[in-house]
Write a protein that holds these residues in place. Structure first.
Motif, PDB file in Angstrom:
ATOM      1  N   GLY A 198      37.387 -38.454 -54.602  1.00  0.00           N
ATOM      2  CA  GLY A 198      36.145 -38.121 -53.899  1.00  0.00           C
ATOM      3  C   GLY A 198      35.337 -39.356 -53.567  1.00  0.00           C
ATOM      4  O   GLY A 198      34.306 -39.620 -54.175  1.00  0.00           O
ATOM      5  N   ARG A 199      35.809 -40.100 -52.573  1.00  0.00           N
ATOM      6  CA  ARG A 199      35.121 -41.342 -52.183  1.00  0.00           C
ATOM      7  C   ARG A 199      33.682 -41.071 -51.754  1.00  0.00           C
ATOM      8  O   ARG A 199      32.784 -41.857 -52.024  1.00  0.00           O
ATOM      9  N   VAL A 200      33.476 -39.952 -51.072  1.00  0.00           N
ATOM     10  CA  VAL A 200      32.136 -39.678 -50.527  1.00  0.00           C
ATOM     11  C   VAL A 200      31.090 -39.586 -51.643  1.00  0.00           C
ATOM     12  O   VAL A 200      29.918 -39.895 -51.423  1.00  0.00           O
ATOM     13  N   ILE A 201      31.530 -39.190 -52.828  1.00  0.00           N
ATOM     14  CA  ILE A 201      30.593 -39.091 -53.950  1.00  0.00           C
ATOM     15  C   ILE A 201      30.100 -40.499 -54.316  1.00  0.00           C
ATOM     16  O   ILE A 201      28.903 -40.756 -54.432  1.00  0.00           O
ATOM     17  N   VAL A 202      31.051 -41.415 -54.462  1.00  0.00           N
ATOM     18  CA  VAL A 202      30.687 -42.794 -54.818  1.00  0.00           C
ATOM     19  C   VAL A 202      29.874 -43.430 -53.684  1.00  0.00           C
ATOM     20  O   VAL A 202      28.897 -44.159 -53.935  1.00  0.00           O
ATOM     21  N   GLU A 203      30.249 -43.137 -52.447  1.00  0.00           N
ATOM     22  CA  GLU A 203      29.496 -43.713 -51.318  1.00  0.00           C
ATOM     23  C   GLU A 203      28.045 -43.235 -51.342  1.00  0.00           C
ATOM     24  O   GLU A 203      27.116 -44.000 -51.061  1.00  0.00           O
ATOM     25  N   GLY A 204      27.860 -41.966 -51.717  1.00  0.00           N
ATOM     26  CA  GLY A 204      26.495 -41.433 -51.842  1.00  0.00           C
ATOM     27  C   GLY A 204      25.736 -42.147 -52.957  1.00  0.00           C
ATOM     28  O   GLY A 204      24.574 -42.521 -52.793  1.00  0.00           O
ATOM     29  N   GLY A 206      31.581 -34.842 -35.819  1.00  0.00           N
ATOM     30  CA  GLY A 206      32.942 -35.356 -35.575  1.00  0.00           C
ATOM     31  C   GLY A 206      33.160 -36.578 -36.443  1.00  0.00           C
ATOM     32  O   GLY A 206      32.289 -36.956 -37.248  1.00  0.00           O
ATOM     33  N   PHE A 207      34.339 -37.211 -36.287  1.00  0.00           N
ATOM     34  CA  PHE A 207      34.656 -38.385 -37.118  1.00  0.00           C
ATOM     35  C   PHE A 207      33.883 -39.592 -36.618  1.00  0.00           C
ATOM     36  O   PHE A 207      33.841 -39.872 -35.427  1.00  0.00           O
ATOM     37  N   ARG A 208      33.226 -40.316 -37.520  1.00  0.00           N
ATOM     38  CA  ARG A 208      32.490 -41.528 -37.152  1.00  0.00           C
ATOM     39  C   ARG A 208      32.909 -42.678 -38.060  1.00  0.00           C
ATOM     40  O   ARG A 208      33.153 -42.484 -39.246  1.00  0.00           O
ATOM     41  N   LYS A 209      33.002 -43.855 -37.466  1.00  0.00           N
ATOM     42  CA  LYS A 209      33.343 -45.020 -38.306  1.00  0.00           C
ATOM     43  C   LYS A 209      32.087 -45.588 -38.954  1.00  0.00           C
ATOM     44  O   LYS A 209      32.124 -46.136 -40.039  1.00  0.00           O
ATOM     45  N   GLY A 253      33.163 -36.010 -44.886  1.00  0.00           N
ATOM     46  CA  GLY A 253      34.566 -35.767 -45.249  1.00  0.00           C
ATOM     47  C   GLY A 253      35.234 -34.917 -44.200  1.00  0.00           C
ATOM     48  O   GLY A 253      34.576 -34.264 -43.385  1.00  0.00           O
ATOM     49  N   ARG A 254      36.568 -34.946 -44.241  1.00  0.00           N
ATOM     50  CA  ARG A 254      37.299 -34.199 -43.220  1.00  0.00           C
ATOM     51  C   ARG A 254      37.033 -32.700 -43.357  1.00  0.00           C
ATOM     52  O   ARG A 254      36.771 -32.207 -44.459  1.00  0.00           O
ATOM     53  N   LEU A 255      37.125 -32.015 -42.206  1.00  0.00           N
ATOM     54  CA  LEU A 255      36.884 -30.577 -42.213  1.00  0.00           C
ATOM     55  C   LEU A 255      38.199 -29.887 -42.555  1.00  0.00           C
ATOM     56  O   LEU A 255      39.155 -29.932 -41.783  1.00  0.00           O
ATOM     57  N   TRP A 270      39.651 -26.569 -48.181  1.00  0.00           N
ATOM     58  CA  TRP A 270      39.422 -26.839 -49.599  1.00  0.00           C
ATOM     59  C   TRP A 270      38.260 -27.797 -49.854  1.00  0.00           C
ATOM     60  O   TRP A 270      37.758 -27.894 -50.969  1.00  0.00           O
ATOM     61  N   LYS A 271      37.789 -28.466 -48.797  1.00  0.00           N
ATOM     62  CA  LYS A 271      36.627 -29.350 -48.971  1.00  0.00           C
ATOM     63  C   LYS A 271      35.334 -28.538 -49.058  1.00  0.00           C
ATOM     64  O   LYS A 271      34.300 -29.053 -49.476  1.00  0.00           O
ATOM     65  N   GLY A 272      35.380 -27.268 -48.614  1.00  0.00           N
ATOM     66  CA  GLY A 272      34.268 -26.347 -48.881  1.00  0.00           C
ATOM     67  C   GLY A 272      33.035 -26.501 -48.012  1.00  0.00           C
ATOM     68  O   GLY A 272      31.933 -26.138 -48.446  1.00  0.00           O
ATOM     69  N   GLY A 326      41.811 -41.164 -43.404  1.00  0.00           N
ATOM     70  CA  GLY A 326      41.351 -40.360 -44.544  1.00  0.00           C
ATOM     71  C   GLY A 326      40.966 -41.317 -45.675  1.00  0.00           C
ATOM     72  O   GLY A 326      41.063 -42.547 -45.535  1.00  0.00           O
ATOM     73  N   GLY A 327      40.573 -40.746 -46.812  1.00  0.00           N
ATOM     74  CA  GLY A 327      40.141 -41.573 -47.933  1.00  0.00           C
ATOM     75  C   GLY A 327      41.246 -42.497 -48.431  1.00  0.00           C
ATOM     76  O   GLY A 327      41.011 -43.678 -48.743  1.00  0.00           O
ATOM     77  N   ALA A 328      42.487 -41.978 -48.502  1.00  0.00           N
ATOM     78  CA  ALA A 328      43.608 -42.796 -48.996  1.00  0.00           C
ATOM     79  C   ALA A 328      43.824 -43.997 -48.071  1.00  0.00           C
ATOM     80  O   ALA A 328      44.148 -45.103 -48.528  1.00  0.00           O
ATOM     81  N   GLU A 329      43.634 -43.775 -46.784  1.00  0.00           N
ATOM     82  CA  GLU A 329      43.858 -44.858 -45.818  1.00  0.00           C
ATOM     83  C   GLU A 329      42.710 -45.875 -45.897  1.00  0.00           C
ATOM     84  O   GLU A 329      42.938 -47.083 -45.756  1.00  0.00           O
ATOM     85  N   LEU A 330      41.487 -45.398 -46.141  1.00  0.00           N
ATOM     86  CA  LEU A 330      40.364 -46.347 -46.255  1.00  0.00           C
ATOM     87  C   LEU A 330      40.543 -47.244 -47.474  1.00  0.00           C
ATOM     88  O   LEU A 330      40.216 -48.425 -47.445  1.00  0.00           O
ATOM     89  N   MET A 331      41.079 -46.674 -48.554  1.00  0.00           N
ATOM     90  CA  MET A 331      41.357 -47.498 -49.739  1.00  0.00           C
ATOM     91  C   MET A 331      42.441 -48.527 -49.413  1.00  0.00           C
ATOM     92  O   MET A 331      42.329 -49.706 -49.734  1.00  0.00           O
TER      93      MET A 331
HETATM   94  N1  UDP Z   1      34.606 -40.744 -43.518  1.00  0.00           N
HETATM   95  C1  UDP Z   1      34.484 -41.533 -42.387  1.00  0.00           C
HETATM   96  N2  UDP Z   1      34.034 -40.957 -41.255  1.00  0.00           N
HETATM   97  C2  UDP Z   1      33.727 -39.639 -41.175  1.00  0.00           C
HETATM   98  C3  UDP Z   1      33.886 -38.846 -42.336  1.00  0.00           C
HETATM   99  C4  UDP Z   1      34.327 -39.427 -43.488  1.00  0.00           C
HETATM  100  O1  UDP Z   1      34.748 -42.726 -42.410  1.00  0.00           O
HETATM  101  O2  UDP Z   1      33.334 -39.199 -40.102  1.00  0.00           O
HETATM  102  C5  UDP Z   1      35.089 -41.380 -44.756  1.00  0.00           C
HETATM  103  C6  UDP Z   1      34.184 -41.220 -45.938  1.00  0.00           C
HETATM  104  O3  UDP Z   1      33.118 -42.129 -45.862  1.00  0.00           O
HETATM  105  C7  UDP Z   1      35.130 -41.451 -47.090  1.00  0.00           C
HETATM  106  C8  UDP Z   1      36.453 -40.905 -46.560  1.00  0.00           C
HETATM  107  O4  UDP Z   1      36.291 -40.735 -45.163  1.00  0.00           O
HETATM  108  O5  UDP Z   1      35.278 -42.823 -47.362  1.00  0.00           O
HETATM  109  C9  UDP Z   1      36.840 -39.591 -47.176  1.00  0.00           C
HETATM  110  O6  UDP Z   1      37.335 -39.840 -48.440  1.00  0.00           O
HETATM  111  P1  UDP Z   1      37.298 -38.790 -49.617  1.00  0.00           P
HETATM  112  O7  UDP Z   1      37.960 -39.435 -50.740  1.00  0.00           O
HETATM  113  O8  UDP Z   1      35.923 -38.319 -49.869  1.00  0.00           O
HETATM  114  O9  UDP Z   1      38.104 -37.534 -49.085  1.00  0.00           O
HETATM  115  P2  UDP Z   1      39.554 -37.381 -48.415  1.00  0.00           P
HETATM  116  O10 UDP Z   1      39.313 -36.995 -47.010  1.00  0.00           O
HETATM  117  O11 UDP Z   1      40.256 -38.659 -48.554  1.00  0.00           O
HETATM  118  O12 UDP Z   1      40.192 -36.276 -49.207  1.00  0.00           O
END
Ligand code: UDP
Ligand code: GLC
Length: 535
Positions: A429-435, A403-406, A344-346, A349-351, A147-152
């Motif tokens: 909201g990491r995805v916002i900054v990534e965008g 699905g989930f992709r790296k 982002g994960r399905l 609350w992610k909408g 998840g985002g916390a783990e990527l950080m």
């Molecule tokens: N992400 C990913 N693979 C996917 C979907 C999402 O690596 O298939 C990453 C995305 O790029 C982002 C993180 O998962 O870095 C999601 O972080 P975000 O803070 O947006 O949301 P969280 O899931 O942590 O609440």
């Protein structure tokens, strides 16, 4: 210590047996103590037994120094001592003038319990040397998923791999990613029922898993002895890592990635989190002002909270045209499709459902939902519902669930617009900054961290959380006005590069770690030097 404890155990066992069985050779009793001492001890039999068995159990605990399966070790030591005690009592009945004494067995049992606890305490508190160089950090995270916390955390742990280890309570691709980059990882898996206690769990669910939680706390504490700082990266990591750091006498940093509010956590979880943060954390790193404000609203102390946003590698690298063409073909996207990416994960609350609803009013758009249901059964049910909705006539062929992709970069590069649609406040909201870093226009919902990252009409568009109509209007606006989309995207990229560079963010987090670990600092949480951070 183990070796010394084994010698003491052997001495205690043999002298205890001698004292109890009073060996007789050729009708002559070989006394262990002068007779009058023995008589004196006999008068305080219960307390003498209690203390003797406590010492025996403490020595046994330290002799074996268990670090895993602590309940089992406890049961073995107390069980063996109690059974041994009963056997000795039975043997004593064959000594003239002696009878079986139940009080001795009871004293032995309680002594063994006290001794094991004492042994564990000594084990926890021994061998604590402050390290001279960079502080040794034990990062703790509950999940094996990414998840985002783990990527950080992945970026943080890689950068200080030489002085850190990561402890996970679940195995998975997070461990693989860490190990691939040279980070040492330990996994102490929680059983299914404990792992399934989620953010909305109530008292009953938690009570059922208390024994396992206690064991995890103790195991984590034993591991924490080798480190200067315990760094809890998730809610469950705080619940376990907080008391563990306290027991091991280590400093605790809590990286708060969540908004502690009713929308995200049950009342019991909010109480537990605030209690652990207040009691155990020397510093709290909140990923946004909104996250920090929620700590205050939930009753948490905010004087040791610093706001540090997530950091990102700043790179000019983009996926190649060939990679994008391959991805387009792979997803079955028409060459001229206007592409909306929601990463982002399905989870409800992610909408993602709001985007699908909005898509009905943007007939030419295609949506990519990049991500998977990562954590709960409810998430998996939600993912199934999204697939059903995507198959409805108005959307057929226009919604692509990957699905989930790296390899996320190519998806961002392919997109014309990035959508963030959380229906409640997003912590960061990491995805916002990534965008933004990918140079794409972003539409996000006006709440929480998202509203701190995006300035409406300058670096993106903000819409009301949950409003499919507003989202559809914003999508049409960007699709109809490419110049506006480009202007927003360019400003967004510049802002993101200025604010969210990984190195600057890492330096701020390192500063927090150093403030906690420095031996010149006192233990009080309030001594943390706040860092100037612009979110
Ligand atoms: N992400 C990913 N693979 C996917 C979907 C999402 O690596 O298939 C990453 C995305 O790029 C982002 C993180 O998962 O870095 C999601 O972080 P975000 O803070 O947006 O949301 P969280 O899931 O942590 O609440
Ligand atoms: C959590 C939050 C998300 C945040 C991420 C990194 O997963 O839900 O909003 O971006 O942590 O801090």
């Amino acid at each position: 210590m183990k070796c010394r404890a084994r010698i003491i155990l052997a001495v205690l066992l043999s002298s205890g047996l001698w004292l109890a069985l009073k060996p007789t050779i050729q009708k002559r009793r070989i006394t262990f103590l002068p007779v009058e001492w023995s008589q004196y001890l006999d008068r305080m039999d219960f307390w003498f037994n209690l203390i003797a068995f406590a010492l025996l159990a403490a020595a046994a605990w330290l002799a074996f120094s268990p670090e895993r399966r602590l309940w089992r070790a406890l049961a073995w030591i107390i069980g063996s001592i109690t059974v041994g005690n009963v056997l000795v009592e039975i043997a004593q009945t064959h000594i003239p003038g002696r009878a079986m004494d139940l009080a001795d067995v009871v004293a032995g049992f309680f002594g063994a319990v006290i001794g094991c606890v004492g042994g564990l305490w000594v084990q926890l508190r021994c061998g604590r040397n402050e390290s001279a160089g960079s502080p040794q950090v034990l990062f703790v995270d509950q999940t094996g998923r990414l998840g985002g916390a783990e990527l950080m955390l992945l970026d943080l742990a890689i950068a200080r791999a030489a002085d850190s280890e990561v402890l996970l309570y679940q195995d998975g691709e997070f461990r693989e990613a860490l190990e691939q980059d040279g980070v040492k990882v330990q996994v102490l898996p929680l059983s299914g029922s404990t792992a399934a206690v989620d953010k909305q769990a109530g008292w009953l669910r938690v009570l059922q898993v208390v024994p396992e939680l206690v064991q995890s706390v103790l195991q984590t504490a034993l591991l924490a002895r080798r480190f200067d700082v315990v760094y809890a990266n998730t809610a469950k990591a705080l619940i376990i890592g907080g008391p563990a750091a306290f027991l091991a006498g280590r400093k605790l940093v809590f990286h708060l990635h969540d908004i502690i509010s009713a929308g995200h956590f049950s009342a019991m979880n909010r109480l537990a989190l605030v209690f652990c943060a207040n009691q155990f954390a020397h510093a709290v790193i909140a990923n946004s002002e909104a996250t920090k404000a929620a700590v205050h609203d939930a009753g948490g102390h905010v004087e040791n909270v610093v706001v540090v946003p997530n950091g990102f590698k700043l790179t000019e690298n983009r996926s190649t045209d060939a990679e994008q063409a391959a991805l387009r073909a792979n997803l079955g996207l028409p060459a001229d499709a206007w592409i909306v990416l929601m990463a982002g994960r399905l989870t409800p609350w992610k909408g993602q459902h709001v985007l699908l609803e909005a898509l009905r009013d943007v007939p030419d758009a295609h949506a990519i939902l990049l991500g998977d249901a990562l954590f709960t059964a409810e998430d998996r049910e939600y993912a199934a519902q999204l697939r059903e909705t995507a198959a409805q006539p108005a959307l057929t062929g226009r919604v692509h669930l990957t699905g989930f992709r790296k390899d996320t970069q190519a998806f961002f590069d392919l997109a014309d617009v990035i959508v963030h649609a959380s229906v409640i406040a997003e912590p960061f909201g990491r995805v916002i900054v990534e965008g933004m870093l990918a140079g794409k226009p972003v539409i996000a919902t006006r709440a929480g961290g998202a509203a701190e990252i995006i300035t409406h009409e300058e670096t993106g568009l903000l819409v009301t959380p949950g409003s499919a109509a507003e989202l559809a209007a914003a999508l049409r606006r960007l699709s109809d006005h490419p110049a506006l989309a480009s202007r927003l995207a360019a400003k967004a990229r510049q802002t993101a590069c200025d604010t969210y560079g990984l190195e600057a963010v890492r330096a701020k987090i390192e500063h927090v770690i150093l403030s906690c670990a420095s031996p010149t600092e006192t233990h009080a949480p309030s001594t943390l030097q706040p860092v100037e951070v612009s979110p």
